[in-house]
Design a protein around this motif. Structure first.
Motif, PDB file in Angstrom:
ATOM      1  N   ASP A   1      32.019  38.454 -12.915  1.00 24.28           N
ATOM      2  CA  ASP A   1      33.224  38.055 -13.654  1.00 24.28           C
ATOM      3  C   ASP A   1      34.429  38.834 -13.153  1.00 24.28           C
ATOM      4  O   ASP A   1      34.329  40.039 -12.883  1.00 24.28           O
ATOM      5  N   GLY A   2      35.568  38.150 -13.031  1.00 21.80           N
ATOM      6  CA  GLY A   2      36.778  38.818 -12.549  1.00 21.80           C
ATOM      7  C   GLY A   2      37.004  38.588 -11.065  1.00 21.80           C
ATOM      8  O   GLY A   2      38.081  38.851 -10.543  1.00 21.80           O
ATOM      9  N   THR A   3      35.977  38.086 -10.382  1.00 21.58           N
ATOM     10  CA  THR A   3      36.101  37.718  -8.972  1.00 21.58           C
ATOM     11  C   THR A   3      36.163  36.197  -8.891  1.00 21.58           C
ATOM     12  O   THR A   3      35.500  35.514  -9.672  1.00 21.58           O
ATOM     13  N   GLN A   4      36.974  35.691  -7.972  1.00 18.81           N
ATOM     14  CA  GLN A   4      37.101  34.243  -7.814  1.00 18.81           C
ATOM     15  C   GLN A   4      36.541  33.791  -6.466  1.00 18.81           C
ATOM     16  O   GLN A   4      36.426  34.597  -5.537  1.00 18.81           O
ATOM     17  N   VAL A   5      36.221  32.510  -6.391  1.00 21.93           N
ATOM     18  CA  VAL A   5      35.677  31.912  -5.165  1.00 21.93           C
ATOM     19  C   VAL A   5      36.539  30.706  -4.779  1.00 21.93           C
ATOM     20  O   VAL A   5      36.907  29.901  -5.639  1.00 21.93           O
ATOM     21  N   ILE A   6      36.866  30.611  -3.500  1.00 21.66           N
ATOM     22  CA  ILE A   6      37.622  29.466  -2.980  1.00 21.66           C
ATOM     23  C   ILE A   6      36.754  28.760  -1.940  1.00 21.66           C
ATOM     24  O   ILE A   6      36.206  29.396  -1.046  1.00 21.66           O
ATOM     25  N   SER A   7      36.653  27.449  -2.055  1.00 22.62           N
ATOM     26  CA  SER A   7      36.032  26.656  -0.993  1.00 22.62           C
ATOM     27  C   SER A   7      36.710  25.288  -0.970  1.00 22.62           C
ATOM     28  O   SER A   7      37.794  25.131  -1.536  1.00 22.62           O
ATOM     29  N   ASN A   8      36.092  24.294  -0.335  1.00 25.27           N
ATOM     30  CA  ASN A   8      36.756  23.005  -0.133  1.00 25.27           C
ATOM     31  C   ASN A   8      36.459  22.011  -1.250  1.00 25.27           C
ATOM     32  O   ASN A   8      35.325  21.898  -1.700  1.00 25.27           O
ATOM     33  N   GLY A   9      37.465  21.240  -1.633  1.00 23.95           N
ATOM     34  CA  GLY A   9      37.258  20.098  -2.512  1.00 23.95           C
ATOM     35  C   GLY A   9      37.457  20.403  -3.986  1.00 23.95           C
ATOM     36  O   GLY A   9      38.159  21.340  -4.361  1.00 23.95           O
TER      37      GLY A   9
END
Ligand code: ARG
Ligand code: ZN
Length: 508
Positions: free
Chosen positions: A185-193
């Motif tokens: 929690d507190g960390t974010q994830v970026i990917s496609n779509g």
């Protein structure tokens, strides 16, 4: 999702010469490379991937990345063995539900021997379970996993996939993607779509889905502390932007640039036709790199590109790649002009729109900037070599070539080509020769000499020679007056445009 082989003529001739029986050419191990002349081991032979399901867990504090990738593919030949491209440590491989033997070989090959021979045309399900610290895995002295204080980012071209998922790592084998990553929690994830998320017991799972065909190097993964924003364009296209919480002095300029994504994608649609993907966006992680990458529908930017103030030009460049590079991808890496020449030309169109120099002024400026004996003219944008794939000349001389094409066919035909090509080849792959054939069909003009002069000759095109005219010649009649740097003043957009790919890089 491969449509056709790259160059099988030479291999076929060799097979005949060695009198290899037809059955051996049909069955046996899949090739360790897909046949790219610049990168012989990129991609693999013998199968086509249709889908990647990547399910991971990541610990930012320790850089531990662990999980499972499931690959759906179809055998293109009888297979006793096949390769994936991967550099992380593998724990287990299953093929069609059975434990398979595996071995890491070469720079990035994962050699897989299934328990049973796979017959041509049959479906293959490969499950690869792995765990590693990707930031510590180097090939040729480099890691494509950029460690940040709060996590990490996979980024590089032509290769970055192997640092976070096993794949058939070549643009000719596109596939759909599901990426699901569990982070504290507190960390974010970026990917496609498109994305969804759910939280439980101190961990958050981010699920991303790309339903349009995507090349492996255009899949992106960033993990860290991000501010994520979601919006839609007036036309209803979802826009997702994200900024590292640690951009410091660059935060304002980065946001003032990337927040214009929706407006700029609409502006580019006027030239290229409907935007090809279901989402658009961009993110700025806290990395020391100097380049951006046109990761599909979710562009990777470097903070350095905003260190001299806002930079809408780089946003235009990477958005242009969504048509020129992502939807229509190179057939071989030597076709890179189809990506960078047109992305750079789009920046020139934006410069003209912003009254900071016309495309013709920029072309003339490039032509005059480098004397005939300058190294710049030794790079052939149509075949620059693996070591010069992203040389400045591929971009700038490449864009002059586009202007020369425009001047040769006239504006009406040129803009029909510019918009028609991404439609004609949507979600596919193409060579420069394919583009030439298309442009000749639309314009009704032979273009071989012109493209040969601007793309395939290691010398400065001479003013006045047929097809080798200075870029403005066809348009304004006489050749450039004087042809020295001091008569072609530097367009106001010049320095900003150069920041797309020449800001200081800590890694090359
Ligand atoms: N396609 C990228 C761009 O033009 C270039 C990436 C260059 N790669 C690198 N490692 N410098 O924006
Ligand atoms: Zn580019």
């Amino acid at each position: 999702m491969r449509k056709r082989p790259i160059v099988s003529v030479a291999a076929g001739a060799l097979a005949l010469l060695l009198s290899v029986p037809a059955s051996a050419a049909q069955g046996g191990p899949g090739a360790a490379g897909i046949g790219d002349p610049y990168y012989p081991n990129a991609g693999n032979g013998g199968y086509d991937v249709s889908h990647y399901d990547i399910r991971l867990k990541y610990q930012p504090a320790t850089d531990e990345l662990a999980g499972t990738t499931t690959i759906l593919a179809t055998a293109a030949q009888d297979l006793t063995r096949f390769n994936l491209d991967f550099v992380l440590e593998v724990k287990e491989v299953l093929v069609n539900g059975r434990t398979a033997k595996f071995a890491g070989t070469g720079e990035h090959e994962l050699e897989i021997t299934p328990a049973r021979v796979i017959t041509k045309g049959s479906p293959i399900t490969v499950v690869v379970r792995y765990a590693d610290r990707p930031g510590e895995v180097e090939r040729g002295g480099q890691s494509a996993w950029l460690r940040t204080p709060d996590g990490g980012v996979a980024a590089n071209e032509p290769e970055s996939a192997a640092w976070w998922y096993p794949s058939n790592d070549h643009p000719t084998d596109k596939a759909t993607f599901d990426v699901s990553v569990l982070v504290p929690d507190g960390t974010q994830v970026i990917s496609n779509g498109t994305s969804t998320q759910s939280s439980r017991a101190g961990w958050t799972r981010y699920n991303y889905r790309q339903t349009k065909p995507q090349a492996t190097y255009l899949a992106t993964l960033a993990i860290g502390r991000f501010d994520i924003r979601a919006d839609t364009t007036p036309g209803g296209l979802p826009v997702i932007t994200a900024y590292s919480k640690d951009l410091g002095d660059n935060a304002g300029a980065a946001q003032a640039s990337v927040e214009r994504t929706g407006e700029l994608v609409d502006w580019l649609s006027g030239y290229f036709g409907a935007y090809p993907f279901g989402t658009v966006g961009g993110y700025v992680p806290n990395v020391p790199t100097g380049y951006a990458l046109e990761t599909q529908g979710q562009i990777f930017y470097s903070p350095a590109q905003f260190s001299r103030g806002s930079n809408t030009s780089v946003v235009v460049h990477e958005l242009a790649h969504q048509w020129y590079g992502d939807s229509v991808s190179v057939q071989r890496w030597s076709d890179i002009w189809l990506n960078e020449g047109f992305a750079r030309y789009s920046q020139w169109l934006w410069s003209e729109h912003e009254n900071e120099g016309t495309t013709q002024e920029l072309a003339d400026y490039v032509y005059n900037l480098y004397p005939a004996d300058h190294e710049f003219w030794t790079i052939k944008p149509g075949d620059p070599g693996a070591d010069h794939q992203f040389a400045g000349a591929v971009y700038d001389r490449g864009a002059v070539a586009v202007q020369a094409l425009r001047n040769a066919v006239g504006d009406e035909k040129f803009f029909r080509i510019l918009q028609g090509w991404p439609t004609e080849r949507k979600y596919g792959n193409a060579t420069i020769q394919d583009f030439q054939a298309y442009a000749e069909r639309i314009s009704g003009k032979p273009l071989g000499e012109l493209l040969n002069t601007w793309l395939f000759t290691a010398a400065k095109p001479a003013v006045g020679s047929a097809g080798a005219a200075a870029p403005s010649l066809a348009k304004s009649g006489p050749a450039l007056s004087g042809a020295t740097a001091d008569v072609a003043p530097e367009p106001r957009s010049w320095k900003k445009i150069q920041e797309t790919n020449t800001v200081h890089e800590h890694r090359s």
